[in-house]
Design a protein around this motif. Structure first.
Motif, PDB file in Angstrom:
ATOM      1  N   ASN A   7     -38.629  41.296  -3.450  1.00  0.00           N
ATOM      2  CA  ASN A   7     -38.684  40.757  -4.809  1.00  0.00           C
ATOM      3  C   ASN A   7     -38.948  39.256  -4.819  1.00  0.00           C
ATOM      4  O   ASN A   7     -39.276  38.688  -5.866  1.00  0.00           O
ATOM      5  CB  ASN A   7     -37.389  41.068  -5.563  1.00  0.00           C
ATOM      6  CG  ASN A   7     -37.397  42.479  -6.128  1.00  0.00           C
ATOM      7  OD1 ASN A   7     -38.430  42.976  -6.543  1.00  0.00           O
ATOM      8  ND2 ASN A   7     -36.246  43.126  -6.112  1.00  0.00           N
ATOM      9  N   LEU A   8     -38.808  38.612  -3.679  1.00  0.00           N
ATOM     10  CA  LEU A   8     -39.113  37.192  -3.573  1.00  0.00           C
ATOM     11  C   LEU A   8     -40.593  36.946  -3.262  1.00  0.00           C
ATOM     12  O   LEU A   8     -41.045  35.816  -3.237  1.00  0.00           O
ATOM     13  CB  LEU A   8     -38.251  36.548  -2.482  1.00  0.00           C
ATOM     14  CG  LEU A   8     -36.731  36.599  -2.703  1.00  0.00           C
ATOM     15  CD1 LEU A   8     -36.010  35.993  -1.508  1.00  0.00           C
ATOM     16  CD2 LEU A   8     -36.351  35.860  -3.984  1.00  0.00           C
ATOM     17  N   PRO A  12     -47.946  42.154  -4.599  1.00  0.00           N
ATOM     18  CA  PRO A  12     -47.388  43.497  -4.480  1.00  0.00           C
ATOM     19  C   PRO A  12     -46.825  43.769  -3.085  1.00  0.00           C
ATOM     20  O   PRO A  12     -47.491  43.552  -2.076  1.00  0.00           O
ATOM     21  CB  PRO A  12     -48.585  44.408  -4.784  1.00  0.00           C
ATOM     22  CG  PRO A  12     -49.431  43.595  -5.703  1.00  0.00           C
ATOM     23  CD  PRO A  12     -49.306  42.182  -5.199  1.00  0.00           C
ATOM     24  N   ALA A  13     -45.572  44.238  -3.049  1.00  0.00           N
ATOM     25  CA  ALA A  13     -44.907  44.546  -1.783  1.00  0.00           C
ATOM     26  C   ALA A  13     -44.083  45.815  -1.964  1.00  0.00           C
ATOM     27  O   ALA A  13     -43.609  46.108  -3.064  1.00  0.00           O
ATOM     28  CB  ALA A  13     -44.018  43.386  -1.343  1.00  0.00           C
ATOM     29  N   PHE A  14     -43.915  46.551  -0.885  1.00  0.00           N
ATOM     30  CA  PHE A  14     -43.202  47.823  -0.971  1.00  0.00           C
ATOM     31  C   PHE A  14     -42.596  48.180   0.380  1.00  0.00           C
ATOM     32  O   PHE A  14     -43.004  47.656   1.434  1.00  0.00           O
ATOM     33  CB  PHE A  14     -44.151  48.941  -1.424  1.00  0.00           C
ATOM     34  CG  PHE A  14     -45.385  49.074  -0.578  1.00  0.00           C
ATOM     35  CD1 PHE A  14     -45.415  49.859   0.567  1.00  0.00           C
ATOM     36  CD2 PHE A  14     -46.545  48.385  -0.912  1.00  0.00           C
ATOM     37  CE1 PHE A  14     -46.546  49.964   1.349  1.00  0.00           C
ATOM     38  CE2 PHE A  14     -47.693  48.471  -0.136  1.00  0.00           C
ATOM     39  CZ  PHE A  14     -47.693  49.269   0.998  1.00  0.00           C
ATOM     40  N   ARG A  25     -41.789  58.317   1.714  1.00  0.00           N
ATOM     41  CA  ARG A  25     -41.047  58.280   0.460  1.00  0.00           C
ATOM     42  C   ARG A  25     -40.775  56.812   0.128  1.00  0.00           C
ATOM     43  O   ARG A  25     -40.285  56.063   0.972  1.00  0.00           O
ATOM     44  CB  ARG A  25     -39.743  59.060   0.600  1.00  0.00           C
ATOM     45  CG  ARG A  25     -39.030  59.349  -0.711  1.00  0.00           C
ATOM     46  CD  ARG A  25     -37.786  60.196  -0.440  1.00  0.00           C
ATOM     47  NE  ARG A  25     -38.145  61.537  -0.023  1.00  0.00           N
ATOM     48  CZ  ARG A  25     -38.261  62.580  -0.831  1.00  0.00           C
ATOM     49  NH1 ARG A  25     -38.029  62.428  -2.133  1.00  0.00           N
ATOM     50  NH2 ARG A  25     -38.572  63.772  -0.365  1.00  0.00           N
ATOM     51  N   LEU A  26     -41.110  56.390  -1.086  1.00  0.00           N
ATOM     52  CA  LEU A  26     -40.918  54.995  -1.467  1.00  0.00           C
ATOM     53  C   LEU A  26     -39.440  54.630  -1.488  1.00  0.00           C
ATOM     54  O   LEU A  26     -38.628  55.315  -2.109  1.00  0.00           O
ATOM     55  CB  LEU A  26     -41.537  54.724  -2.836  1.00  0.00           C
ATOM     56  CG  LEU A  26     -43.043  54.398  -2.835  1.00  0.00           C
ATOM     57  CD1 LEU A  26     -43.581  54.341  -4.253  1.00  0.00           C
ATOM     58  CD2 LEU A  26     -43.312  53.088  -2.121  1.00  0.00           C
ATOM     59  N   ALA A  27     -39.105  53.530  -0.806  1.00  0.00           N
ATOM     60  CA  ALA A  27     -37.724  53.051  -0.764  1.00  0.00           C
ATOM     61  C   ALA A  27     -37.508  51.867  -1.684  1.00  0.00           C
ATOM     62  O   ALA A  27     -36.407  51.671  -2.217  1.00  0.00           O
ATOM     63  CB  ALA A  27     -37.350  52.663   0.668  1.00  0.00           C
ATOM     64  N   ALA A  28     -38.528  51.058  -1.898  1.00  0.00           N
ATOM     65  CA  ALA A  28     -38.404  49.886  -2.769  1.00  0.00           C
ATOM     66  C   ALA A  28     -39.794  49.346  -3.092  1.00  0.00           C
ATOM     67  O   ALA A  28     -40.714  49.455  -2.275  1.00  0.00           O
ATOM     68  CB  ALA A  28     -37.572  48.800  -2.092  1.00  0.00           C
ATOM     69  N   ILE A  29     -39.934  48.780  -4.296  1.00  0.00           N
ATOM     70  CA  ILE A  29     -41.150  48.061  -4.677  1.00  0.00           C
ATOM     71  C   ILE A  29     -40.738  46.825  -5.468  1.00  0.00           C
ATOM     72  O   ILE A  29     -39.683  46.816  -6.109  1.00  0.00           O
ATOM     73  CB  ILE A  29     -42.120  48.927  -5.515  1.00  0.00           C
ATOM     74  CG1 ILE A  29     -41.493  49.321  -6.865  1.00  0.00           C
ATOM     75  CG2 ILE A  29     -42.568  50.156  -4.735  1.00  0.00           C
ATOM     76  CD1 ILE A  29     -42.466  50.044  -7.793  1.00  0.00           C
ATOM     77  N   ASN A  30     -41.542  45.774  -5.385  1.00  0.00           N
ATOM     78  CA  ASN A  30     -41.226  44.586  -6.177  1.00  0.00           C
ATOM     79  C   ASN A  30     -41.951  44.638  -7.522  1.00  0.00           C
ATOM     80  O   ASN A  30     -42.712  45.574  -7.817  1.00  0.00           O
ATOM     81  CB  ASN A  30     -41.545  43.297  -5.397  1.00  0.00           C
ATOM     82  CG  ASN A  30     -43.038  43.100  -5.181  1.00  0.00           C
ATOM     83  OD1 ASN A  30     -43.854  43.950  -5.535  1.00  0.00           O
ATOM     84  ND2 ASN A  30     -43.396  41.974  -4.587  1.00  0.00           N
ATOM     85  N   HIS A  31     -41.743  43.606  -8.327  1.00  0.00           N
ATOM     86  CA  HIS A  31     -42.311  43.619  -9.681  1.00  0.00           C
ATOM     87  C   HIS A  31     -43.840  43.599  -9.646  1.00  0.00           C
ATOM     88  O   HIS A  31     -44.499  44.274 -10.456  1.00  0.00           O
ATOM     89  CB  HIS A  31     -41.802  42.403 -10.470  1.00  0.00           C
ATOM     90  CG  HIS A  31     -42.318  42.338 -11.875  1.00  0.00           C
ATOM     91  ND1 HIS A  31     -42.080  43.334 -12.803  1.00  0.00           N
ATOM     92  CD2 HIS A  31     -43.097  41.393 -12.503  1.00  0.00           C
ATOM     93  CE1 HIS A  31     -42.675  43.017 -13.951  1.00  0.00           C
ATOM     94  NE2 HIS A  31     -43.290  41.849 -13.795  1.00  0.00           N
TER      95      HIS A  31
END
Length: 286
Positions: A7-8, A12-14, A25-31
């Motif tokens: 998130n910092l 786009p990051a994931f 399987r997606l674990a996290a994505i940023n804004h």
């Protein structure tokens, strides 16, 4: 921790979890990634990729992720994705997270940078590098590359081909009498005639000045000669240019590629044949 870290990141990051069976399987994505894929973290986190991405791109993305897992190393690539509803180019870098005990790749951390404008600039430069600016035909560099590709392909397919070299007769007087603008009109007109005669896979090029070249598909030299003769009759005609009538002839030489010679050698054979024919035409006109 990873979700806080990504998130910092301003692009786009994931983070993707990798199962023992190789499923993603997606674990996290940023804004920024939310904006890129058109979905919120709440909609996709914890879900398999097949439920997070459009069907048109999920197979491609899965294949890229699998490549990174197989390499067990940082993996970067350019790709064009239609997400969401807009085709864009992305430069994606995947970093595998390896379990120190099992040695398995358990996660992929990805960063994607949108490079659509850069790609467009690169494509424009590539077009300019291989295109004749006056006629929009291929230039000599592009023609040489295409012929070399044909040579490599012909080794396996046994498909024959040859080249034709076309040089205009009586072109200089047009420039001298009517100016270079009218001369350019003639060159563009001849280019359009050559494109009309070429098949879809036959390259037409402007080599320079008033000289053109064409790749001709032919199984035998007899077939090549027949096609070149038809081309000669088509191009060697009076051209009506606006308010002036100009007579432009065309001397055309050809050479059949039979293997074992380079592009330069093949071109020289066709070029020499063209000059022989030009000399004959001059002697008959005298």
């Amino acid at each position: 921790m990873l979700s806080v870290e990504i998130n910092l990141i301003g692009v786009p990051a994931f983070v993707v979890n990798v199962s023992a069976r190789g499923e993603f399987r997606l674990a996290a994505i940023n804004h920024a990634e939310e904006l890129a894929i058109g979905k919120t973290a709440a909609e996709v986190v914890g879900r398999p990729l097949t439920e997070c991405l459009p069907k048109t791109v999920v197979a491609h993305v899965t294949a890229r992720f699998s490549e990174c897992v197989g390499k067990r190393a940082v993996h970067s690539y350019d790709e064009m994705l239609d997400i969401p509803g807009k085709a864009q180019w992305w430069r994606t870098t995947l970093t595998p997270v390896i379990d120190p005990q099992s040695g398995d790749v358990t996660q992929l951390v990805g960063i994607a940078v949108e490079i659509t404008e850069r790609k467009k600039t690169e494509d424009d430069l590539l077009v300019k590098a291989f295109q004749d600016p006056l006629t929009s035909l291929a230039n000599r560099a592009r023609f040489e590359l295409d012929i070399e590709d044909c040579m490599a392909e012909a080794v396996y397919t046994r498909r024959g081909f040859g080249i034709a070299v076309i040089d205009l007769d009586g072109f200089k007087p047009i420039n001298d009498r009517y100016g270079h603008r009218r001369g350019d009109d003639v060159l563009r007109h001849v280019a359009s005639l050559l494109k009309l005669t070429a098949r879809e896979n036959e390259t037409v090029a402007r080599i320079g000045g008033d000289e053109f070249a064409m790749r001709v598909t032919a199984a035998t030299e007899t077939e090549l000669n027949g096609k070149v003769e038809a081309l000669r009759r088509f191009v060697d005609r009076a051209l009506s240019m606006s308010d002036i009538g100009v007579q432009v002839g065309a001397s055309i030489g050809s050479a059949m590629w039979t293997g074992g010679i380079s592009f330069g050698e093949l071109f020289d054979i066709a070029d020499a044949d063209m000059y022989r024919r030009k000399a004959v035409r001059k002697s008959l006109a005298a």
